[in-house]
Design a protein around this motif. Structure first.
Motif, PDB file in Angstrom:
ATOM      1  N   SER A   1       0.830  -1.199   0.000  1.00  0.00           N
ATOM      2  CA  SER A   1       0.000   0.000   0.000  1.00  0.00           C
ATOM      3  C   SER A   1       0.868   1.254   0.000  1.00  0.00           C
ATOM      4  CB  SER A   1      -0.897   0.003   1.236  1.00  0.00           C
ATOM      5  OG  SER A   1      -0.082   0.069   2.406  1.00  0.00           O
ATOM      6  N   ARG A   2       0.234   2.391  -0.179  1.00  0.00           N
ATOM      7  CA  ARG A   2       0.957   3.666  -0.098  1.00  0.00           C
ATOM      8  C   ARG A   2       1.636   3.812   1.262  1.00  0.00           C
ATOM      9  NH1 ARG A   2       1.082   8.735  -2.350  1.00  0.00           N
ATOM     10  NH2 ARG A   2      -0.413   8.115  -3.965  1.00  0.00           N
ATOM     11  N   ALA A   3       0.915   3.442   2.322  1.00  0.00           N
ATOM     12  CA  ALA A   3       1.465   3.594   3.673  1.00  0.00           C
ATOM     13  C   ALA A   3       2.740   2.787   3.858  1.00  0.00           C
ATOM     14  CB  ALA A   3       0.422   3.169   4.706  1.00  0.00           C
ATOM     15  N   ILE A   4       2.839   1.654   3.164  1.00  0.00           N
ATOM     16  CA  ILE A   4       4.053   0.834   3.249  1.00  0.00           C
ATOM     17  C   ILE A   4       5.137   1.387   2.329  1.00  0.00           C
ATOM     18  CG2 ILE A   4       5.020  -1.430   2.683  1.00  0.00           C
ATOM     19  CD1 ILE A   4       2.433  -2.674   3.743  1.00  0.00           C
ATOM     20  N   LEU A   5       4.784   1.684   1.087  1.00  0.00           N
ATOM     21  CA  LEU A   5       5.781   2.145   0.113  1.00  0.00           C
ATOM     22  C   LEU A   5       6.460   3.434   0.555  1.00  0.00           C
ATOM     23  CD1 LEU A   5       3.814   1.426  -3.191  1.00  0.00           C
ATOM     24  CD2 LEU A   5       5.794   0.159  -2.324  1.00  0.00           C
ATOM     25  N   GLU A   6       5.709   4.325   1.182  1.00  0.00           N
ATOM     26  CA  GLU A   6       6.281   5.611   1.600  1.00  0.00           C
ATOM     27  C   GLU A   6       7.298   5.464   2.729  1.00  0.00           C
ATOM     28  OE1 GLU A   6       2.897   7.999   2.483  1.00  0.00           O
ATOM     29  OE2 GLU A   6       2.678   8.705   0.397  1.00  0.00           O
ATOM     30  N   ARG A   7       7.367   4.301   3.340  1.00  0.00           N
ATOM     31  CA  ARG A   7       8.301   4.083   4.451  1.00  0.00           C
ATOM     32  C   ARG A   7       9.470   3.187   4.048  1.00  0.00           C
ATOM     33  NH1 ARG A   7       4.353   1.950   8.989  1.00  0.00           N
ATOM     34  NH2 ARG A   7       6.285   1.883  10.222  1.00  0.00           N
ATOM     35  N   LEU A   8       9.651   2.991   2.745  1.00  0.00           N
ATOM     36  CA  LEU A   8      10.748   2.148   2.259  1.00  0.00           C
ATOM     37  C   LEU A   8      11.664   2.980   1.355  1.00  0.00           C
ATOM     38  CD1 LEU A   8       8.692  -1.080   1.400  1.00  0.00           C
ATOM     39  CD2 LEU A   8      10.045  -0.630   3.465  1.00  0.00           C
ATOM     40  N   PRO A   9      12.546   3.766   1.920  1.00  0.00           N
ATOM     41  CA  PRO A   9      13.356   4.699   1.130  1.00  0.00           C
ATOM     42  C   PRO A   9      14.332   4.016   0.186  1.00  0.00           C
ATOM     43  CG  PRO A   9      14.094   4.660   3.427  1.00  0.00           C
ATOM     44  CD  PRO A   9      12.809   3.892   3.379  1.00  0.00           C
ATOM     45  N   ARG A  10      14.747   2.786   0.482  1.00  0.00           N
ATOM     46  CA  ARG A  10      15.723   2.115  -0.379  1.00  0.00           C
ATOM     47  C   ARG A  10      15.078   1.444  -1.592  1.00  0.00           C
ATOM     48  NH1 ARG A  10      20.527  -1.271   2.346  1.00  0.00           N
ATOM     49  NH2 ARG A  10      20.661  -1.736   0.130  1.00  0.00           N
ATOM     50  N   LEU A  11      13.771   1.250  -1.538  1.00  0.00           N
ATOM     51  CA  LEU A  11      13.100   0.441  -2.551  1.00  0.00           C
ATOM     52  C   LEU A  11      13.174   1.095  -3.929  1.00  0.00           C
ATOM     53  CD1 LEU A  11      11.410  -2.132  -2.996  1.00  0.00           C
ATOM     54  CD2 LEU A  11       9.368  -0.738  -2.608  1.00  0.00           C
ATOM     55  N   LYS A  12      13.614   0.293  -4.918  1.00  0.00           N
ATOM     56  CA  LYS A  12      13.731   0.782  -6.289  1.00  0.00           C
ATOM     57  C   LYS A  12      12.867   0.004  -7.268  1.00  0.00           C
ATOM     58  CE  LYS A  12      18.609   1.982  -5.553  1.00  0.00           C
ATOM     59  NZ  LYS A  12      18.675   1.410  -4.171  1.00  0.00           N
ATOM     60  N   LEU A  13      12.594  -1.262  -6.935  1.00  0.00           N
ATOM     61  CA  LEU A  13      11.901  -2.138  -7.891  1.00  0.00           C
ATOM     62  C   LEU A  13      11.000  -3.114  -7.149  1.00  0.00           C
ATOM     63  CD1 LEU A  13      11.638  -3.318 -10.853  1.00  0.00           C
ATOM     64  CD2 LEU A  13      13.514  -4.858 -10.223  1.00  0.00           C
ATOM     65  N   VAL A  14       9.779  -3.286  -7.668  1.00  0.00           N
ATOM     66  CA  VAL A  14       8.867  -4.333  -7.195  1.00  0.00           C
ATOM     67  C   VAL A  14       8.574  -5.238  -8.382  1.00  0.00           C
ATOM     68  CG1 VAL A  14       6.582  -4.875  -6.297  1.00  0.00           C
ATOM     69  CG2 VAL A  14       7.814  -2.868  -5.432  1.00  0.00           C
ATOM     70  N   ALA A  15       8.793  -6.526  -8.210  1.00  0.00           N
ATOM     71  CA  ALA A  15       8.504  -7.509  -9.256  1.00  0.00           C
ATOM     72  C   ALA A  15       7.410  -8.436  -8.749  1.00  0.00           C
ATOM     73  CB  ALA A  15       9.755  -8.308  -9.603  1.00  0.00           C
ATOM     74  N   SER A  16       6.375  -8.592  -9.550  1.00  0.00           N
ATOM     75  CA  SER A  16       5.231  -9.423  -9.159  1.00  0.00           C
ATOM     76  C   SER A  16       5.073 -10.587 -10.120  1.00  0.00           C
ATOM     77  CB  SER A  16       3.949  -8.585  -9.153  1.00  0.00           C
ATOM     78  OG  SER A  16       2.811  -9.399  -8.958  1.00  0.00           O
ATOM     79  N   THR A  17       4.678 -11.740  -9.587  1.00  0.00           N
ATOM     80  CA  THR A  17       4.342 -12.856 -10.460  1.00  0.00           C
ATOM     81  C   THR A  17       3.024 -12.546 -11.152  1.00  0.00           C
ATOM     82  OG1 THR A  17       3.327 -13.948  -8.555  1.00  0.00           O
ATOM     83  CG2 THR A  17       5.565 -14.611  -9.134  1.00  0.00           C
ATOM     84  N   GLY A  18       2.998 -12.669 -12.471  1.00  0.00           N
ATOM     85  CA  GLY A  18       1.816 -12.325 -13.247  1.00  0.00           C
ATOM     86  C   GLY A  18       1.874 -10.897 -13.738  1.00  0.00           C
ATOM     87  N   SER A  19       1.026 -10.612 -14.717  1.00  0.00           N
ATOM     88  CA  SER A  19       1.094  -9.296 -15.373  1.00  0.00           C
ATOM     89  C   SER A  19       0.331  -8.217 -14.632  1.00  0.00           C
ATOM     90  CB  SER A  19       0.536  -9.416 -16.802  1.00  0.00           C
ATOM     91  OG  SER A  19      -0.793  -9.925 -16.774  1.00  0.00           O
ATOM     92  N   ARG A  20      -0.569  -8.601 -13.702  1.00  0.00           N
ATOM     93  CA  ARG A  20      -1.334  -7.615 -12.936  1.00  0.00           C
ATOM     94  C   ARG A  20      -1.226  -7.943 -11.458  1.00  0.00           C
ATOM     95  NH1 ARG A  20      -4.856  -9.250 -17.008  1.00  0.00           N
ATOM     96  NH2 ARG A  20      -5.436  -7.654 -18.536  1.00  0.00           N
ATOM     97  N   ASN A  21      -1.297  -6.895 -10.637  1.00  0.00           N
ATOM     98  CA  ASN A  21      -1.334  -7.114  -9.191  1.00  0.00           C
ATOM     99  C   ASN A  21      -2.091  -5.948  -8.555  1.00  0.00           C
ATOM    100  OD1 ASN A  21      -0.787  -7.337  -6.396  1.00  0.00           O
ATOM    101  ND2 ASN A  21       1.044  -8.541  -6.833  1.00  0.00           N
ATOM    102  N   ALA A  22      -3.345  -6.226  -8.209  1.00  0.00           N
ATOM    103  CA  ALA A  22      -4.222  -5.174  -7.692  1.00  0.00           C
ATOM    104  C   ALA A  22      -3.849  -4.723  -6.293  1.00  0.00           C
ATOM    105  CB  ALA A  22      -5.675  -5.670  -7.703  1.00  0.00           C
ATOM    106  N   SER A  23      -2.944  -5.450  -5.631  1.00  0.00           N
ATOM    107  CA  SER A  23      -2.604  -5.108  -4.245  1.00  0.00           C
ATOM    108  C   SER A  23      -1.413  -4.161  -4.142  1.00  0.00           C
ATOM    109  CB  SER A  23      -2.312  -6.383  -3.454  1.00  0.00           C
ATOM    110  OG  SER A  23      -1.081  -6.953  -3.856  1.00  0.00           O
ATOM    111  N   ILE A  24      -0.858  -3.749  -5.273  1.00  0.00           N
ATOM    112  CA  ILE A  24       0.241  -2.784  -5.277  1.00  0.00           C
ATOM    113  C   ILE A  24      -0.318  -1.417  -5.632  1.00  0.00           C
ATOM    114  CG2 ILE A  24       2.440  -2.140  -6.324  1.00  0.00           C
ATOM    115  CD1 ILE A  24       2.847  -5.104  -7.027  1.00  0.00           C
ATOM    116  N   ASP A  25      -0.034  -0.408  -4.821  1.00  0.00           N
ATOM    117  CA  ASP A  25      -0.478   0.955  -5.108  1.00  0.00           C
ATOM    118  C   ASP A  25       0.432   1.521  -6.196  1.00  0.00           C
ATOM    119  OD1 ASP A  25      -0.973   3.741  -5.142  1.00  0.00           O
ATOM    120  OD2 ASP A  25      -1.754   3.646  -3.092  1.00  0.00           O
TER     121      ASP A  25
END
Length: 224
Positions: free
Chosen positions: A61-85
Motif C-alpha cells: 500500500s501507499r502507507a508501506i511504500l512511503e516508508r521504504l526509502p531504499r526500494l527501487k523495484l517491485v517484481a510481481s508474479t503475473g502481469s497484474r497485481n491489484a494489491s500494489i499501489d
C-alpha cells in the motif's frame, strides 16, 4: 543489491526461475512465512532494494511504500497485481514489473476442483484413510449445466472442457457477445439466468472496480 522474495510458502521461488544472472551481483533473501501487520512488513523490507511478491499475498500500500526509502523495484508474479499501489510507487520512482504467466495451471485446477466437488473426492479419501468406506454417491457432470462467468483467456478453455464432459455450457459477462460464446460451445444468457440454471458456477474475471461485488447474496439466492 538486496532482493527480498516474499511469501514463498512452498519454497519454490529459487527453483522455478533462473536466478543465475544475479550471482555475485545481488543477495537474495527468501521469506517463507507471511506477516500481515504493516509495521512488521516495513521493518522486514527496510534493508531491501528490490521486493519480489507472490501475487497479492502481501499488499504494498501507499502507507508501506512511503516508508521504504531504499526500494527501487517491485517484481510481481503475473502481469497484474491489484494489491500494489501503482500511483504511490510511480510517485516515489519505484518501478513495478510483472512476469509472464500461463493459464493452463488455473484451467486444470478449476476442473480438478469441479471433479473433486462432484465426486466428493476429499471427503471420501479421508473416510477411507480413517478406516471407513464410501459414504456418498457422486454426481455425473454429463447433462448438468456449467455456468461460466467471464469467458476470457481462462473461461474459454474451461467452457470447452465442459462441452467435452457433455455439459450444457452457458455464459455471461458484461461485454460477452453471443458469437463469442457460440465459438466455444457455450450459449450467452442473462446474468440472473446464469445463476438460476447453474449446477456448477465457475468465475473467471479480473478483480477490479467494475467486478468487485459482482457476485453477492442476491445472486447466490438465485442458485439451486
Amino acid at each position: 543489491m538486496n532482493i527480498a522474495i516474499l511469501d514463498d510458502y512452498q519454497g519454490v521461488a529459487l527453483e522455478i526461475a533462473d536466478w543465475s544472472p544475479l550471482r555475485g551481483r545481488a543477495e537474495i533473501t527468501v521469506f517463507r512465512d507471511h506477516i500481515a501487520d504493516p509495521d512488521a512488513v516495513v521493518e522486514r523490507l527496510l534493508p531491501f532494494d528490490v521486493v519480489c511478491v507472490m501475487r497479492e499475498r502481501t499488499p504494498l500500500s501507499r502507507a508501506i511504500l512511503e516508508r521504504l526509502p531504499r526500494l527501487k523495484l517491485v517484481a510481481s508474479t503475473g502481469s497484474r497485481n491489484a494489491s500494489i499501489d501503482m500511483v504511490a510507487a510511480q510517485e516515489r520512482g519505484v518501478t513495478v514489473v510483472g512476469t509472464g504467466y500461463h493459464s493452463t495451471p488455473t484451467i486444470e485446477l478449476t476442473w480438478g476442483l469441479i471433479l473433486a466437488s462432484a465426486r466428493h473426492i476429499a471427503a471420501e479419501s479421508a473416510a477411507v484413510r480413517s478406516g471407513g468406506w464410501q459414504r456418498e454417491v457422486g454426481s455425473d457432470l454429463a447433462g448438468k449445466t456449467l455456468a461460466v462467468l467471464g469467458l476470457g483467456r481462462i473461461g474459454e478453455p474451461v467452457a470447452r472442457i465442459g462441452v467435452a464432459f457433455g455439459m450444457e455450457v452457458i455464459a455471461w459477462s458484461q461485454n460477452l457477445t453471443a458469437e463469442k460464446a457460440e465459438a466455444v460451445g457455450a450459449r450467452l444468457v442473462g446474468k440472473d439466468e446464469l445463476f438460476r440454471r447453474a449446477d456448477v458456477l465457475t468465475i473467471h474475471v479480473i478483480l477490479s472496480q467494475r467486478t468487485r461485488g459482482l457476485v453477492g447474496a442476491a445472486e447466490l439466492r438465485l442458485m439451486k
